[in-house]
Design a protein around this motif. Sequence first.
Motif, PDB file in Angstrom:
ATOM      1  N   TYR A 198       0.937  -1.170   0.008  1.00  0.00           N
ATOM      2  CA  TYR A 198       0.140   0.297   0.215  1.00  0.00           C
ATOM      3  C   TYR A 198       0.959   1.110  -0.204  1.00  0.00           C
ATOM      4  O   TYR A 198       0.369   2.118  -1.103  1.00  0.00           O
ATOM      5  N   PHE A 199       2.440   0.942   0.899  1.00  0.00           N
ATOM      6  CA  PHE A 199       2.441   2.622   1.145  1.00  0.00           C
ATOM      7  C   PHE A 199       3.697   2.739  -0.171  1.00  0.00           C
ATOM      8  O   PHE A 199       3.498   3.824  -0.477  1.00  0.00           O
ATOM      9  N   PHE A 200       3.939   1.495  -0.522  1.00  0.00           N
ATOM     10  CA  PHE A 200       5.096   1.597  -2.126  1.00  0.00           C
ATOM     11  C   PHE A 200       4.136   2.210  -2.891  1.00  0.00           C
ATOM     12  O   PHE A 200       3.636   3.172  -3.891  1.00  0.00           O
ATOM     13  N   HIS A 201       2.616   1.908  -2.999  1.00  0.00           N
ATOM     14  CA  HIS A 201       1.676   2.655  -4.364  1.00  0.00           C
ATOM     15  C   HIS A 201       1.270   4.243  -3.771  1.00  0.00           C
ATOM     16  O   HIS A 201       1.322   5.147  -4.864  1.00  0.00           O
ATOM     17  N   LEU A 202       1.091   4.035  -2.578  1.00  0.00           N
ATOM     18  CA  LEU A 202       0.498   5.625  -1.713  1.00  0.00           C
ATOM     19  C   LEU A 202       2.196   6.581  -2.154  1.00  0.00           C
ATOM     20  O   LEU A 202       1.409   8.140  -2.947  1.00  0.00           O
ATOM     21  N   ASP A 203       3.459   6.334  -2.517  1.00  0.00           N
ATOM     22  CA  ASP A 203       4.521   6.865  -2.512  1.00  0.00           C
ATOM     23  C   ASP A 203       3.944   7.180  -3.718  1.00  0.00           C
ATOM     24  O   ASP A 203       4.876   8.430  -4.876  1.00  0.00           O
ATOM     25  N   ASN A 204       3.593   5.969  -4.696  1.00  0.00           N
ATOM     26  CA  ASN A 204       3.781   6.811  -6.546  1.00  0.00           C
ATOM     27  C   ASN A 204       2.957   8.002  -6.403  1.00  0.00           C
ATOM     28  O   ASN A 204       3.387   8.347  -7.520  1.00  0.00           O
ATOM     29  N   PHE A 205       1.685   7.859  -5.478  1.00  0.00           N
ATOM     30  CA  PHE A 205       1.055   8.660  -6.312  1.00  0.00           C
ATOM     31  C   PHE A 205       1.529   9.799  -6.332  1.00  0.00           C
ATOM     32  O   PHE A 205       1.211  10.768  -6.262  1.00  0.00           O
ATOM     33  N   TYR A 206       1.940  10.184  -4.879  1.00  0.00           N
ATOM     34  CA  TYR A 206       2.320  11.363  -4.134  1.00  0.00           C
ATOM     35  C   TYR A 206       3.295  11.373  -5.181  1.00  0.00           C
ATOM     36  O   TYR A 206       3.844  12.605  -5.508  1.00  0.00           O
ATOM     37  N   THR A 207       4.838  10.533  -5.916  1.00  0.00           N
ATOM     38  CA  THR A 207       5.499  11.200  -6.752  1.00  0.00           C
ATOM     39  C   THR A 207       4.340  11.479  -7.924  1.00  0.00           C
ATOM     40  O   THR A 207       4.797  13.247  -8.797  1.00  0.00           O
ATOM     41  N   TYR A 208       3.580  11.134  -8.173  1.00  0.00           N
ATOM     42  CA  TYR A 208       2.427  11.437  -9.548  1.00  0.00           C
ATOM     43  C   TYR A 208       2.019  12.753  -9.033  1.00  0.00           C
ATOM     44  O   TYR A 208       1.869  14.411 -10.330  1.00  0.00           O
ATOM     45  N   LEU A 209       1.803  12.554  -7.740  1.00  0.00           N
ATOM     46  CA  LEU A 209       1.491  13.984  -7.651  1.00  0.00           C
ATOM     47  C   LEU A 209       1.495  15.446  -7.486  1.00  0.00           C
ATOM     48  O   LEU A 209       1.583  16.447  -8.127  1.00  0.00           O
ATOM     49  N   ASP A 210       3.254  15.604  -6.984  1.00  0.00           N
ATOM     50  CA  ASP A 210       3.982  16.721  -7.418  1.00  0.00           C
ATOM     51  C   ASP A 210       4.053  17.033  -8.850  1.00  0.00           C
ATOM     52  O   ASP A 210       4.517  18.255  -8.506  1.00  0.00           O
ATOM     53  N   MET A 211       3.797  16.321  -9.601  1.00  0.00           N
ATOM     54  CA  MET A 211       3.990  16.374 -10.992  1.00  0.00           C
ATOM     55  C   MET A 211       2.417  16.840 -11.270  1.00  0.00           C
ATOM     56  O   MET A 211       2.721  17.628 -12.711  1.00  0.00           O
ATOM     57  N   ASN A 212       1.619  17.080 -11.047  1.00  0.00           N
ATOM     58  CA  ASN A 212       0.662  17.903 -11.247  1.00  0.00           C
ATOM     59  C   ASN A 212      -0.422  18.583  -9.626  1.00  0.00           C
ATOM     60  O   ASN A 212      -0.472  18.123  -9.014  1.00  0.00           O
ATOM     61  N   LYS A 213      -0.124  19.926 -10.446  1.00  0.00           N
ATOM     62  CA  LYS A 213       0.435  20.869  -9.560  1.00  0.00           C
ATOM     63  C   LYS A 213      -1.528  20.941  -8.591  1.00  0.00           C
ATOM     64  O   LYS A 213      -1.362  21.238  -7.743  1.00  0.00           O
ATOM     65  N   GLU A 214      -2.289  20.853  -9.343  1.00  0.00           N
ATOM     66  CA  GLU A 214      -3.389  21.303  -9.546  1.00  0.00           C
ATOM     67  C   GLU A 214      -4.475  20.456  -8.233  1.00  0.00           C
ATOM     68  O   GLU A 214      -4.891  20.510  -7.440  1.00  0.00           O
ATOM     69  N   LEU A 215      -3.802  18.926  -8.559  1.00  0.00           N
ATOM     70  CA  LEU A 215      -3.920  17.439  -7.053  1.00  0.00           C
ATOM     71  C   LEU A 215      -3.727  18.246  -6.555  1.00  0.00           C
ATOM     72  O   LEU A 215      -3.888  17.640  -5.170  1.00  0.00           O
ATOM     73  N   GLN A 216      -2.247  18.624  -6.442  1.00  0.00           N
ATOM     74  CA  GLN A 216      -1.717  18.429  -5.371  1.00  0.00           C
ATOM     75  C   GLN A 216      -1.988  20.052  -4.734  1.00  0.00           C
ATOM     76  O   GLN A 216      -2.265  19.621  -2.513  1.00  0.00           O
ATOM     77  N   THR A 217      -2.288  20.767  -4.973  1.00  0.00           N
ATOM     78  CA  THR A 217      -2.854  22.171  -4.427  1.00  0.00           C
ATOM     79  C   THR A 217      -4.856  21.245  -3.219  1.00  0.00           C
ATOM     80  O   THR A 217      -5.086  21.754  -2.057  1.00  0.00           O
ATOM     81  N   LEU A 218      -4.565  20.424  -4.083  1.00  0.00           N
ATOM     82  CA  LEU A 218      -6.456  20.332  -3.815  1.00  0.00           C
ATOM     83  C   LEU A 218      -6.054  19.441  -1.606  1.00  0.00           C
ATOM     84  O   LEU A 218      -7.297  19.036  -1.388  1.00  0.00           O
ATOM     85  N   ASP A 219      -5.340  18.301  -2.781  1.00  0.00           N
ATOM     86  CA  ASP A 219      -5.082  17.534  -1.400  1.00  0.00           C
ATOM     87  C   ASP A 219      -4.324  18.558  -0.167  1.00  0.00           C
ATOM     88  O   ASP A 219      -4.887  18.087   0.983  1.00  0.00           O
ATOM     89  N   TYR A 220      -3.792  19.570  -0.440  1.00  0.00           N
ATOM     90  CA  TYR A 220      -2.797  20.414   0.526  1.00  0.00           C
ATOM     91  C   TYR A 220      -4.090  20.993   0.769  1.00  0.00           C
ATOM     92  O   TYR A 220      -4.300  20.508   2.441  1.00  0.00           O
ATOM     93  N   ALA A 221      -4.902  21.431   0.187  1.00  0.00           N
ATOM     94  CA  ALA A 221      -6.009  21.804   1.066  1.00  0.00           C
ATOM     95  C   ALA A 221      -7.147  21.429   2.226  1.00  0.00           C
ATOM     96  O   ALA A 221      -7.505  21.312   3.309  1.00  0.00           O
ATOM     97  N   HIS A 222      -7.504  20.207   1.380  1.00  0.00           N
ATOM     98  CA  HIS A 222      -8.163  18.887   2.630  1.00  0.00           C
ATOM     99  C   HIS A 222      -7.410  18.458   3.333  1.00  0.00           C
ATOM    100  O   HIS A 222      -7.934  18.287   4.500  1.00  0.00           O
ATOM    101  N   ASN A 223      -6.083  18.418   2.978  1.00  0.00           N
ATOM    102  CA  ASN A 223      -5.212  17.981   4.376  1.00  0.00           C
ATOM    103  C   ASN A 223      -5.873  18.830   5.476  1.00  0.00           C
ATOM    104  O   ASN A 223      -5.870  18.578   6.716  1.00  0.00           O
TER     105      ASN A 223
END
Length: 620
Positions: A198-223
């Motif tokens: 799970y954490f392996f794929h979670l890290d991979n998603f956050y790597t993908y998230l770093d490349m997608n600023k819109e998704l990252q912004t949404l995640d930051y706001a929710h957190n």
Amino acid sequence: MNTEMDNLHNADGEQQSQPVSTNDNSTESYKTEETVNQEKVSDISFKDYETFSFDVLINEAKNLLGKHSVQEIREHFNQIRDAFKQKLEVDEAEKKEAFVNEGGDEVDFKYETTYRAKFNAVYNDFKHQLTAFYKENEKKESDNLDERLAIIDQLKALYQEPGETSSAMFKKFRELKTRWHNAGRIPSKNAENIFKNYFFHLDNFYTYLDMNKELQTLDYAHNLEVRHSIINRAEELIKETNVQKALNELQYLHRLWKEEAVPVQEDLREPTWQKFKELTNKIHERKGELNEKIKLEQKDNLEKKNEIIKNIKEIAAKAASKSHGDWQKAIKDINTLREQFIGLGRVPKDKNAATWDAFKEVTREFNHIKNDFYKTLKTEQQGNLEKKLALLDVAKQHTESTDWNNSVQVIKRIQNDWKNIGHVPRKNSDKIWKEFKDTCNQFFDRYKNRHEQDNQKLEVNFENKQAFLEEFKTTEISENKDEALKQLEELHATWASLGKVPADKLAINQEFTNLYNDKLSALNLSKAEMSDYKLQSFVNKIKADGNDRLLDDEIRKTRKSIDELEKEINQLDNNVHFFSNANADSPLLKDVYRQIDEKRNKLTEAEIKLKTLFNINFND
């Protein structure tokens, strides 16, 4: 981006998951915070179960089982079970000692108590519920495993096969994280691989998230929103009156922070973490408040327990001179104090052993004095038992008695004596009392029905006499005088042996007497023969009945008759002197001489009768 492993199993008591690196410094700070509880603290406090009575232990087990989940009370039940087993051993030893002290043989001792069955019923219910919990838990863990594998597959597809808008992807990502957070335990043998995956794929998603600023912004706001809600709840917990409840919920908030509030915008990470950390410290500072409250409660419990120990000492000191009734009250008072002592909570740890030892010592001393008293009482009771057994024998001797007047007085007297004798050993008390009561009742039942029984017997006698009289009417009497007399005597004896008849049917006796006299007169006996016959009949009756009293009465009557006849003859002799000048043919003189002759004949008969009575030998 890397993130820390989910610690759900840690929170449930497992040691499987390990943290990995993260670039979220709030999470790093959390990992070094020593004040945060790593495991849930149970709301169920342990008690001094070894000091509880049987009833209190059973009720405590029932309350735990009724108010809490079975997995939360496993250790409590183990401690209660051990305490109960220890108390059974002590109770059995004490009762065996008391049984032997009362004169019983140790090999005959049987330990019986209703408490064992009562506790086993509760404990078996606990085991059944625990077994059901394990079975249900296995199924849940299997279902949870399937759920987590599905989440991993969907998380992997989320970044490997992106095909949705950023907002839709973000919404699905948040849903997956929430589902993972709520998925629950899985079998321990699968935990390490599943969480690593799970954490392996979670890290991979956050790597993908770093490349997608819109998704990252949404995640930051929710957190960040989650962090603020956690902080708000922590502020409310500072005012929570139940400190233990606040500490338990704080632990959950920290786990939620790790799993749902990471990451946030970099410039907000440290401020929000510090705010939460500050609130955490304030809540933990309330531990001192909780500890102080516990100290005050324990101090108060110590004072109350010392007062109970003092009261038990006073009761024991006054107990030696008490009566049985006073002892029963003292025992009841001690049991009440014991329940109060056991019902009180803990005392300061450094005083616990000494307080418990003091309590055991005073109760042991009381029991020692009590045992001495009842050993002495046992000797008295054994003597009382022997006295009551003697009265029981007397009652049995009169059970079938028909000497009603005498037996009634005897039974009433021994009943009164029984009341004044006092207690006997408990093991004999009910049995001997029932036997004595039943024996007395048996006599009194017969006594109350005595007239009815007598009347029935008299009726039977009347019927027998009727039959005998009819037979007697047709009986042929021998022509030989001696044989006839013997025959009539036997018939008369048989009639007498048939007993009495009802008062309203006494005429049958006169009927027999008349018939008997007719048959006797038919023999034409002389007066002397008749007198000899009657005397011999009387002698034979006395011998047949063996009636000494009847013989003594007849001798007394005969002597009295002789004395009276001698006086009358002397008086008549004196009267003759008044007729010294009278003509020999004087009617008055002739009558005096006639009377003298008659009385002398009667005197001779009476003297012969007396001699005959004196010569009666019952051994012939």
